[in-house]
Write an enzyme that holds these catalytic residues in place. Structure first.
Site, mmCIF file in Angstrom:
data_model
loop_
_atom_site.group_PDB
_atom_site.id
_atom_site.type_symbol
_atom_site.label_atom_id
_atom_site.label_comp_id
_atom_site.label_asym_id
_atom_site.label_seq_id
_atom_site.Cartn_x
_atom_site.Cartn_y
_atom_site.Cartn_z
ATOM 1 N N LYS A 104 8.686 74.453 52.770
ATOM 2 C CA LYS A 104 9.298 72.808 52.884
ATOM 3 C C LYS A 104 10.454 72.003 52.177
ATOM 4 C CE LYS A 104 8.235 68.413 52.911
ATOM 5 N NZ LYS A 104 9.631 67.813 52.221
ATOM 6 N N GLU A 137 4.393 71.201 38.859
ATOM 7 C CA GLU A 137 4.584 71.209 38.378
ATOM 8 C C GLU A 137 5.888 69.904 38.458
ATOM 9 O OE1 GLU A 137 5.895 73.576 35.830
ATOM 10 O OE2 GLU A 137 5.864 75.906 36.872
ATOM 11 N N CYS A 178 13.355 66.996 35.099
ATOM 12 C CA CYS A 178 12.553 66.889 34.648
ATOM 13 C C CYS A 178 11.922 67.483 33.812
ATOM 14 C CB CYS A 178 11.352 68.155 34.851
ATOM 15 S SG CYS A 178 11.696 70.249 35.522
ATOM 16 N N GLU A 222 8.994 58.091 34.043
ATOM 17 C CA GLU A 222 9.529 58.838 34.298
ATOM 18 C C GLU A 222 10.319 57.668 34.957
ATOM 19 O OE1 GLU A 222 9.264 61.935 37.671
ATOM 20 O OE2 GLU A 222 10.446 63.222 35.558
HETATM 21 P P1 NAD Z 1 8.612 63.418 45.073
HETATM 22 O O1 NAD Z 1 6.994 64.153 44.993
HETATM 23 O O2 NAD Z 1 8.608 62.791 45.595
HETATM 24 O O3 NAD Z 1 8.678 64.891 46.146
HETATM 25 C C1 NAD Z 1 9.105 66.507 46.378
HETATM 26 C C2 NAD Z 1 7.972 67.200 46.851
HETATM 27 O O4 NAD Z 1 7.000 67.238 47.936
HETATM 28 C C3 NAD Z 1 8.811 66.767 48.780
HETATM 29 O O5 NAD Z 1 9.147 68.221 49.427
HETATM 30 C C4 NAD Z 1 8.798 66.160 49.894
HETATM 31 O O6 NAD Z 1 8.261 65.667 50.798
HETATM 32 C C5 NAD Z 1 7.605 66.797 48.912
HETATM 33 N N1 NAD Z 1 6.025 65.572 49.731
HETATM 34 C C6 NAD Z 1 5.621 64.454 49.565
HETATM 35 N N2 NAD Z 1 4.886 63.760 49.575
HETATM 36 C C7 NAD Z 1 4.020 64.764 50.084
HETATM 37 C C8 NAD Z 1 2.564 64.791 50.951
HETATM 38 N N3 NAD Z 1 1.584 63.770 50.835
HETATM 39 N N4 NAD Z 1 2.174 65.850 50.605
HETATM 40 C C9 NAD Z 1 2.764 67.658 50.378
HETATM 41 N N5 NAD Z 1 4.177 66.594 50.517
HETATM 42 C C10 NAD Z 1 4.840 65.525 50.227
HETATM 43 O O7 NAD Z 1 9.106 63.933 44.479
HETATM 44 P P2 NAD Z 1 10.375 64.227 43.954
HETATM 45 O O8 NAD Z 1 11.162 62.784 44.002
HETATM 46 O O9 NAD Z 1 11.466 64.577 45.503
HETATM 47 O O10 NAD Z 1 11.892 64.801 42.575
HETATM 48 C C11 NAD Z 1 11.368 64.405 41.161
HETATM 49 C C12 NAD Z 1 10.070 64.772 40.416
HETATM 50 O O11 NAD Z 1 10.205 66.051 40.282
HETATM 51 C C13 NAD Z 1 10.163 63.886 39.795
HETATM 52 O O12 NAD Z 1 9.524 63.429 39.426
HETATM 53 C C14 NAD Z 1 10.952 65.293 38.520
HETATM 54 O O13 NAD Z 1 10.593 65.154 37.361
HETATM 55 C C15 NAD Z 1 9.495 66.389 39.169
HETATM 56 N N6 NAD Z 1 10.445 67.813 38.865
HETATM 57 C C16 NAD Z 1 9.495 68.689 37.842
HETATM 58 C C17 NAD Z 1 9.813 69.654 37.848
HETATM 59 C C18 NAD Z 1 8.446 70.421 36.899
HETATM 60 O O14 NAD Z 1 9.543 72.175 36.684
HETATM 61 N N7 NAD Z 1 8.054 70.096 36.183
HETATM 62 C C19 NAD Z 1 11.368 70.172 38.297
HETATM 63 C C20 NAD Z 1 11.731 69.316 39.410
HETATM 64 C C21 NAD Z 1 11.406 67.980 39.329
#
Ligand code: NAD
Length: 510
Positions: free
Chosen positions: A182, A257, A291, A389
């Site tokens: 997804k 992550e 990240c 963040e």
């Molecule tokens: P997000 O949490 O908004 O969304 C990530 C994914 O989760 C998307 O596909 C979204 O549709 C899905 N999602 C959202 N709500 C959900 C739910 N209730 N149930 C299941 N899936 C759900 O994050 P984002 O804004 O897409 O990404 C940015 C974040 O990701 C930042 O905090 C960044 O630090 C983090 N990130 C971490 C790493 C790592 O390796 N630690 C790598 C890249 C990004």
């Protein structure tokens, strides 16, 4: 017609059981061009019914298909073919990624190589995989029977989306799992390359399934699905907490992550010129939507003023512009919602600290999600811009006087993803790295990955570490099998009055 719609059809579908399909209810959403915020393409919006269909296809391929029981070498050949196919579409991938997420084209160009490398790396690992065997001489031989865990639900974010997807797809498929991916709703374009890549590489039907859509609908249904055995999630810490709770009723394995607020600690004895280059790259590459960004720079007092001045001067010269321009260093932030969030932190920062560079929309870029490279100095550890963040081209610089103070500042946030330590004192480098609450530390360098090492965070930055064999462990069950070789002492319950068992039921002594 835009550049991206030259590369794609004007509508993105799901891919379920080897068929390109729309949502069962026909629902779609618009995908936005970050340079104009105009809708440029529509995408099928998945719901529970689409997730049900994708999980059923993945379950069928897991229970009855060849993938989970293939010889490692055979699976590795397919993974190598995937890597080759990824490299063949590198130019298209870079263009799509840059257009869809606003990433500068120069930085988008490396994404295919990194994604391909993930598949080759895990292909090599499964061929070289050893599992433990233990002997108790004359009594028992015990070994680990590694088995793919089942149907893997993979949920990914919008920053470098294709690469992030490959980081989960490669170990999941290498382990013999079947998957439902997804992707993030802000950036679905590049994920639409996967079905063709997997078909050309010979991945059997149903092994890979893709459902587009929102987190609250498609993502939520995937997390709660009883036939999904594990969830690998990358995204915000707040989302991670929701998913954690939603995995509990079905007791799924989870890997999380999450976000970061990583410190770069620069001691006065460091090579400050290198630290300057590295920390500028560390926070402003990938539009600051990274990240592991070194978004808090802690600088020892004797070099603080000089460092802040030089850093701000360089930041002011960073070229912000259209992602497709090869000279652009910072492109457009991914989406207007995210842009508004980052801009709100700029306003907060102006109240909390000293703005020394950026802080505004660049002149001449009146539409789209553009922001100058922004630097705040003298940031107090209690400031929201120090603690939270921001995930954009914004950095905090804070002075320190002692090692103890530097450590307290470095560790004084909820997150613990990465840390960067700059010093020429070897003992300090080790001791400071050991004391930092971070999943990953780099000494005298920005984030240069070694795929064999653990990747992941501590505290609010994550749960579980992937990377190298740890990824294969996450996507596998490790069953302990114990074989009796000699007599095993058995305390005989209920045997009072019986001399010996003689049931006449057969067995070696019958
Ligand atoms: P997000 O949490 O908004 O969304 C990530 C994914 O989760 C998307 O596909 C979204 O549709 C899905 N999602 C959202 N709500 C959900 C739910 N209730 N149930 C299941 N899936 C759900 O994050 P984002 O804004 O897409 O990404 C940015 C974040 O990701 C930042 O905090 C960044 O630090 C983090 N990130 C971490 C790493 C790592 O390796 N630690 C790598 C890249 C990004």
């Amino acid at each position: 017609m835009s550049e991206a719609t030259d590369l794609l059809s004007d509508h993105i579908q799901h891919y379920i059981g080897a068929h390109h399909v729309d949502s069962a209810d026909g629902d779609t959403f618009d995908v936005i061009d970050p340079t104009t915020n105009a809708a440029y393409i529509s995408c099928a919006s998945g719901k529970a019914a689409d997730i049900d269909a994708a999980v059923a296809a993945a379950r069928e391929a897991f229970d009855h298909g060849p993938w989970p029981t293939m010889q490692p070498r055979e699976r590795a050949r397919v993974l190598y073919a995937i890597a080759d196919e990824v490299e063949k579409v590198h130019a298209k991938l870079a263009a799509l990624e840059s257009f869809d997420s606003g990433l500068p084209i120069r930085q988008a160009k490396g994404q295919a190589n990194r994604a391909a490398e993930n598949f080759r790396f895990f292909a090599d690992l499964i061929v070289a995989q050893r599992d433990e065997t233990y002997k108790m001489p004359g009594r028992q031989i015990n070994y680990v029977n590694r088995k793919p865990k089942g149907v893997a639900g993979l949920i990914t974010p919008w920053n470098t989306p294709f690469m992030q997807e490959s980081w989960k797809l490669a170990p999941a498929l290498a382990s013999g799992c079947t998957v439902v991916l997804k992707p993030a709703e802000f950036t679905p374009a590049s994920a639409s390359l996967w079905p063709g890549i997997f078909e050309r590489a010979g991945v059997p039907e149903g092994v890979f399934n893709l459902v587009n859509g929102f987190g609250e609908t498609a993502g939520d249904a995937l997390v709660k699905h009883p036939d999904v055995n594990l969830i690998s999630f990358t995204g915000e810490a707040a989302t991670g907490r929701v998913i954690f709770a939603n995995c509990a009723p079905t007791m799924k394995a989870m890997s999380m992550e999450l976000g970061g607020k990583s410190p770069a600690v620069i001691f006065a004895d460091a090579d400050v010129d290198q630290a300057l280059d590295s920390t500028l790259f560390g926070v402003f590459s990938l539009n600051g939507e990274r990240c592991t960004a070194s978004s808090r720079i802690l600088v020892e007092r004797p070099i603080y003023d000089r460092f802040v001045e030089a850093y701000a001067e360089r930041a002011r010269k960073i070229k912000v512009g259209p992602p497709s321009d090869p000279d652009t260093e910072i492109g457009a932030l991914v989406h207007p919602e995210h842009y508004d969030k980052v801009m709100s932190y700029i306003e907060i920062g102006k109240e909390e600290a000293r703005l020394v560079a950026g802080g505004s929309r660049p002149a001449g870029l009146e539409e789209g999600n553009y922001l100058e490279a922004t630097v705040f100095a003298d940031v107090a550890p209690t400031a929201r811009i120090f603690q939270e963040e921001i995930f954009g081209p914004v950095v905090c610089i804070t002075p320190f006087d002692t090692d103890e103070e530097a450590l307290a500042l470095a560790n004084g946030v909820d997150y613990g993803l990465a840390a960067y330590v700059w010093t020429s004192d070897v003992t300090r480098a080790h001791l400071f790295s050991h004391a930092i609450e971070a999943g990953m530390v780099w000494v005298n360098s920005h984030n240069v990955r070694d795929l064999r090492t653990p990747f992941g965070g501590v505290k609010a930055s994550g749960l579980g570490h992937e990377g190298g064999y740890r990824s294969l462990d996450f996507y596998s069950d490790q069953q302990a099998v114990h074989i009796r070789l000699g007599d095993v002492h058995t305390t005989r319950f209920g045997a009072t009055g019986y001399a010996d068992n003689d049931l006449g039921l057969g067995g070696p002594s019958a």
